[in-house]
Design a protein around this motif. Structure first.
Motif, mmCIF file in Angstrom:
data_model
loop_
_atom_site.group_PDB
_atom_site.id
_atom_site.type_symbol
_atom_site.label_atom_id
_atom_site.label_comp_id
_atom_site.label_asym_id
_atom_site.label_seq_id
_atom_site.Cartn_x
_atom_site.Cartn_y
_atom_site.Cartn_z
ATOM 1 N N VAL A 17 100.137 73.611 26.769
ATOM 2 C CA VAL A 17 99.279 74.682 27.273
ATOM 3 C C VAL A 17 99.178 74.533 28.780
ATOM 4 C CG1 VAL A 17 96.883 75.499 27.436
ATOM 5 C CG2 VAL A 17 97.945 75.175 25.200
ATOM 6 N N THR A 18 99.312 75.631 29.512
ATOM 7 C CA THR A 18 99.133 75.625 30.957
ATOM 8 C C THR A 18 97.975 76.540 31.340
ATOM 9 O OG1 THR A 18 100.758 77.413 31.273
ATOM 10 C CG2 THR A 18 101.558 75.145 31.441
ATOM 11 N N GLY A 19 97.374 76.229 32.484
ATOM 12 C CA GLY A 19 96.286 77.033 33.016
ATOM 13 C C GLY A 19 96.007 76.607 34.438
ATOM 14 N N VAL A 20 95.142 77.330 35.127
ATOM 15 C CA VAL A 20 94.901 77.060 36.543
ATOM 16 C C VAL A 20 94.041 75.813 36.743
ATOM 17 C CG1 VAL A 20 93.963 77.969 38.701
ATOM 18 C CG2 VAL A 20 95.169 79.502 37.129
ATOM 19 N N THR A 21 92.908 75.744 36.047
ATOM 20 C CA THR A 21 91.936 74.674 36.269
ATOM 21 C C THR A 21 91.537 74.046 34.941
ATOM 22 O OG1 THR A 21 91.054 75.790 38.229
ATOM 23 C CG2 THR A 21 89.628 74.154 37.181
ATOM 24 N N ALA A 74 90.193 75.455 24.780
ATOM 25 C CA ALA A 74 91.215 76.413 24.333
ATOM 26 C C ALA A 74 92.519 75.694 24.008
ATOM 27 C CB ALA A 74 91.450 77.466 25.409
ATOM 28 N N ALA A 75 92.855 74.663 24.786
ATOM 29 C CA ALA A 75 94.066 73.894 24.516
ATOM 30 C C ALA A 75 93.946 73.119 23.208
ATOM 31 C CB ALA A 75 94.345 72.935 25.679
ATOM 32 N N ILE A 103 97.184 79.978 29.200
ATOM 33 C CA ILE A 103 95.850 80.474 28.861
ATOM 34 C C ILE A 103 95.083 80.717 30.155
ATOM 35 C CG2 ILE A 103 93.655 79.980 27.722
ATOM 36 C CD1 ILE A 103 95.155 78.338 25.667
ATOM 37 N N ASP A 104 94.666 81.943 30.361
ATOM 38 C CA ASP A 104 93.972 82.315 31.594
ATOM 39 C C ASP A 104 92.467 82.348 31.361
ATOM 40 O OD1 ASP A 104 93.668 83.094 34.226
ATOM 41 O OD2 ASP A 104 93.814 85.231 33.768
ATOM 42 N N GLU A 123 96.684 81.981 42.142
ATOM 43 C CA GLU A 123 97.313 80.731 41.724
ATOM 44 C C GLU A 123 97.569 80.654 40.220
ATOM 45 O OE1 GLU A 123 96.518 77.684 45.289
ATOM 46 O OE2 GLU A 123 95.054 77.519 43.655
ATOM 47 N N ARG A 124 97.653 81.786 39.570
ATOM 48 C CA ARG A 124 98.015 81.791 38.153
ATOM 49 C C ARG A 124 99.500 81.526 37.922
ATOM 50 N NH1 ARG A 124 95.472 87.212 37.998
ATOM 51 N NH2 ARG A 124 93.344 87.069 37.161
#
Length: 252
Positions: A40-44, A52-53, A246-247, A224-225
């Motif tokens: 899972v990737t995301g900004v922060t 969510a991850a 996931i945003d 920065e997404r």
């Protein structure tokens, strides 16, 4: 499935994390499962993103803004305790890259923002730095400041703050994602028509007005997404693992 050590080593080499003196450690920040199938990737790495991850069944969370920033309290209490407890309790790895992910020539935040809008890159905002944090270039065509503000709003899903230092059309621009409002002086030195970043400070407004340059604060999170998402997609293709971006929206 890929070994954690192999994936982390690949990222460190790809992003040249050893070459940066950063505000936080780059690379593996929290050790979890030894094998990774779902990323899972995301900004922060906020609590919301960590949760969510976990819900997504990830073995690794990869972010741009991780933990252990310089100057922050070293004690594990409050939100830091809760975030780490969730990660460790679910055997989840946390991988974070800050400056290395801003500047990467293919996957970085700044080049990805340029690709999103079709901007032509001409060079670095720091001409003497081969790893310049920001970039400068040109729009596909000269447009008014209001038009550019509208393009930013549609693509980034956030209304930018626009300081119109003049009423001339914009063709040549500089940009740096995140909190890089102080780099407006570098943009002014390059003679661009506009400077785009994520955040704004009180002096930035005066600098834009008094130097006759358009300034846009388009959102730290919003700008920065794209680097971390591109990196996640790259890793999924490289190692044959599952990836989900996931945003967790942030108005700043």
């Amino acid at each position: 499935m890929v070994e954690r050590t192999r994936l982390v080593a690949y990222c460190n080499t790809l992003l040249e994390s050893h070459a940066f003196q950063d505000y936080c450690p780059n690379g593996l920040q929290v050790e979890g499962a030894s094998q990774v199938q779902r990323l899972v990737t995301g900004v922060t790495a906020s609590q919301a993103l960590v949760d969510a991850a976990v819900k997504a069944g990830a073995q690794m969370l990869l972010v741009h803004h991780g933990y252990f920033w310089k100057g922050e309290p070293a004690v594990i209490t409050g939100i830091k305790q809760r975030r780490l407890k969730t990660l460790l309790g679910n055997d989840m790895n946390l991988l974070a890259y800050h400056l290395p992910l801003d500047v990467h020539a293919e996957l970085g935040n700044n080049i990805q923002l340029a690709k999103l809008f079709g901007w032509t890159v001409l060079g670095g905002l720091e001409p003497d730095n081969p790893r310049s944090v920001g970039l400068y270039g040109e729009l596909p065509e000269a447009i008014g400041g209001t038009t550019l503000a509208g393009q930013l709003a549609v693509a980034l899903q956030r209304e930018p703050l626009h300081i119109a230092g003049n009423d001339r059309p914009i063709k040549r621009i500089a940009w740096c994602t995140g909190a890089a409002q102080d780099y407006i002086e570098r943009a002014i030195a390059l003679g661009v028509d506009a400077y785009i970043t994520g955040e704004v400070s009180e002096p930035t407004v005066h600098a834009a007005r008094e130097n006759g340059i358009h300034f846009f604060a388009a959102g730290h999170h919003a700008t920065e997404r794209y680097g971390v998402k591109a990196l996640g997609e790259h890793l999924a293709a490289q190692f044959g693992i599952e990836h989900q971006f996931i945003d967790i929206d942030n108005p700043v």
